[in-house]
Design an enzyme around this catalytic site. Sequence first.
Site: not given
Length: 354
Positions: A61-63, A65
């Site tokens: 879920t960083y940025t 995707g």
Amino acid sequence: MPLTLDTYRLLGRSGLRVSPLALGTATFGTEWGWGAGEEESRRLFDRYIEQGGNFIDTAATYTEGSSERLLGTFAHGRRESLVLATKYSTLRRPGDPNSGGPHRKNLFASVESSLRRLNTDYIDLLYLHVWDFTTPVEEILRGLDDLVRQGKVLYVAMSNVPAWQISRMQAIADLRGWAPLVALQIEYSLIERTGERDLIPMAREMGLGVVPYSPLGGGLLTGKYSRADLTGADPAPGESNRKSFNAALGMLTERNLGIVDAVKEVALEAGHTPAQVGLAWTLRNPAVTAPVIGARTLTQLEHNLGALDVDLTPAHRARLDEAGAIEPGIPHALLAGDHLRRATRGDLTIQPRG
């Protein structure tokens, strides 16, 4: 002696070779209102690889995707030479209860999504990102082992999980012949050292390599904050909101700024910047495998990589250790005291192992 990114270290009780600094990619993408766009992210990635780096850290879920998607593009043509680490368990779709958590359904769905975004058929290192106290450990371990047996994941690890749960899981994995845990990712720096009480000793005993995030203490160890920031005033227009974020987390304290003072003093004597000294303290810690460094610009990355050149003297290390020291707490303080030592050993001299 100076280190280089191609002075590789073994990750936990595995044979996996990783660089002594991992490249964190939570800054790859601008969906969170900060970070680097695709062009700058590519420069950061390329520079790290050019210097011999091979250990890349991201999460599902960083940025939203974008971090994984960009890495999938950048890694094309050199995937096999990289150690790609990603994480699962944070909520992927608001409102969908099974799109988050460490349970089997989310584990398999999250890994499949990560494989597509990363444009690869396997993940080198998969972390459980955040413990949520709901899923039986046997379900987690069996799911991770199934992915390893399928070849979709090579190694498994934990992040932000209580020490007693990790030690329990490692024992269960060993007894049942499931894939062992090889790494632990926690917040660890001169500012945040409470992991020394249980998490880091547990990792050493259980064969997990420690991969710290936020090794600059939320940016405090760069030296850009002063006691004037203790007022908690809002940032000026155009100023980074990191100050307000750190204040909300309780990071801006007299104690922490005292640690920063010590770092600045050592940096001046050593001929390096406070950020490089702060990183070097963690990097040179024998309990640590590879701190995760992040950057939004190539200049920031180059500066952080300068920590590899910092070789702290014993006197400098002792000064920094003392500045950031924490109370060991129960039972550690009691067990280290003279009273119980005399009660268990008397006047005998007993050499420790190793």
